[in-house]
Scaffold this motif. Structure first.
Motif, mmCIF file in Angstrom:
data_model
loop_
_atom_site.group_PDB
_atom_site.id
_atom_site.type_symbol
_atom_site.label_atom_id
_atom_site.label_comp_id
_atom_site.label_asym_id
_atom_site.label_seq_id
_atom_site.Cartn_x
_atom_site.Cartn_y
_atom_site.Cartn_z
ATOM 1 N N UNK A 5 30.291 -1.038 67.647
ATOM 2 C CA UNK A 5 30.838 -2.589 66.962
ATOM 3 C C UNK A 5 32.022 -2.908 67.966
ATOM 4 N N UNK A 6 32.999 -1.752 68.232
ATOM 5 C CA UNK A 6 34.122 -2.213 69.193
ATOM 6 C C UNK A 6 33.648 -2.286 70.624
ATOM 7 N N UNK A 7 32.488 -1.586 71.008
ATOM 8 C CA UNK A 7 31.941 -1.728 72.275
ATOM 9 C C UNK A 7 31.362 -3.000 72.406
ATOM 10 N N UNK A 8 30.604 -3.391 71.350
ATOM 11 C CA UNK A 8 29.625 -4.654 71.736
ATOM 12 C C UNK A 8 30.327 -5.889 71.231
ATOM 13 N N UNK A 9 31.573 -6.034 70.817
ATOM 14 C CA UNK A 9 32.402 -7.215 70.548
ATOM 15 C C UNK A 9 32.513 -7.825 71.875
ATOM 16 N N UNK A 10 32.764 -9.368 71.614
ATOM 17 C CA UNK A 10 33.484 -9.771 72.985
ATOM 18 C C UNK A 10 34.778 -9.127 73.656
ATOM 19 N N UNK A 11 35.042 -8.822 74.439
ATOM 20 C CA UNK A 11 36.336 -8.189 74.884
ATOM 21 C C UNK A 11 37.549 -9.171 74.589
ATOM 22 N N UNK A 21 41.901 10.545 57.341
ATOM 23 C CA UNK A 21 40.756 9.970 57.990
ATOM 24 C C UNK A 21 40.846 8.718 58.662
ATOM 25 N N UNK A 22 41.663 8.002 57.818
ATOM 26 C CA UNK A 22 42.150 6.448 58.435
ATOM 27 C C UNK A 22 42.727 6.893 59.787
ATOM 28 N N UNK A 23 43.703 7.482 59.662
ATOM 29 C CA UNK A 23 44.417 7.516 60.940
ATOM 30 C C UNK A 23 43.481 8.406 62.193
ATOM 31 N N UNK A 24 42.569 9.059 61.915
ATOM 32 C CA UNK A 24 41.623 9.697 62.862
ATOM 33 C C UNK A 24 40.638 8.410 63.341
ATOM 34 N N UNK A 25 40.231 7.821 62.240
ATOM 35 C CA UNK A 25 39.421 6.746 62.680
ATOM 36 C C UNK A 25 40.569 5.697 63.654
ATOM 37 N N UNK A 56 39.690 2.148 71.024
ATOM 38 C CA UNK A 56 40.391 1.812 71.817
ATOM 39 C C UNK A 56 40.358 0.083 72.103
ATOM 40 N N UNK A 57 41.179 -0.323 72.799
ATOM 41 C CA UNK A 57 41.020 -1.911 72.999
ATOM 42 C C UNK A 57 41.813 -2.814 72.127
#
Length: 134
Positions: free
Chosen positions: A92-98, A118-122, A127-128
């Protein structure tokens, strides 16, 4: 319209997918507003079937929304399901509009340190332009 698979039902009128397993999990989405919510207990016998459907819808929302908000209110998640959750968030992060902001809300019980970790790892894996709230 209702999409039926072995463990997953999706009612496109209410935009809610839910599990037919003894443990309940829900996937709620609103395409127009870029809203996705995963909640409940994710313990999959066959996670491919559940997550493939969720991933397809989430990717479509990511590509077609100006804003994207994902609420993760997961009570319990198996190690196999964690893998698919990582794939979902990265995709989802890669496909979203920059220029779009991905907003993620990670809900957990204050006493549950493992779930917080787990949330911290996620959070650290994304990135971005991502806003991650606890």
């Amino acid at each position: 319209m209702i999409l039926k698979q072995e463990y997953l039902y999706c009612d496109f009128k209410t935009n809610i997918m839910s599990s037919s397993e003894l443990t309940s999990s829900n996937f709620e989405f609103k395409k127009a507003s870029g809203f996705i919510k995963l909640s409940g207990r994710f313990i999959s016998v066959n996670p491919n079937e559940r997550w493939d459907s969720i991933l397809t819808i989430a990717e479509d929302i990511a590509m077609n929304s100006k804003r994207l908000k994902i609420i993760l209110d997961i009570e319990y998640i198996s190690s196999m399901d964690i893998k698919y959750l990582f794939v979902l968030l990265k995709s989802v992060n890669a496909l979203k509009n920059p220029s779009s902001v991905l907003s993620i809300v990670w809900k957990y019980e204050s006493f549950d340190e493992d779930h917080m970790d787990l949330g911290m790892t996620l959070k650290s894996s994304l990135a971005g332009n991502v806003s991650f709230q606890f």
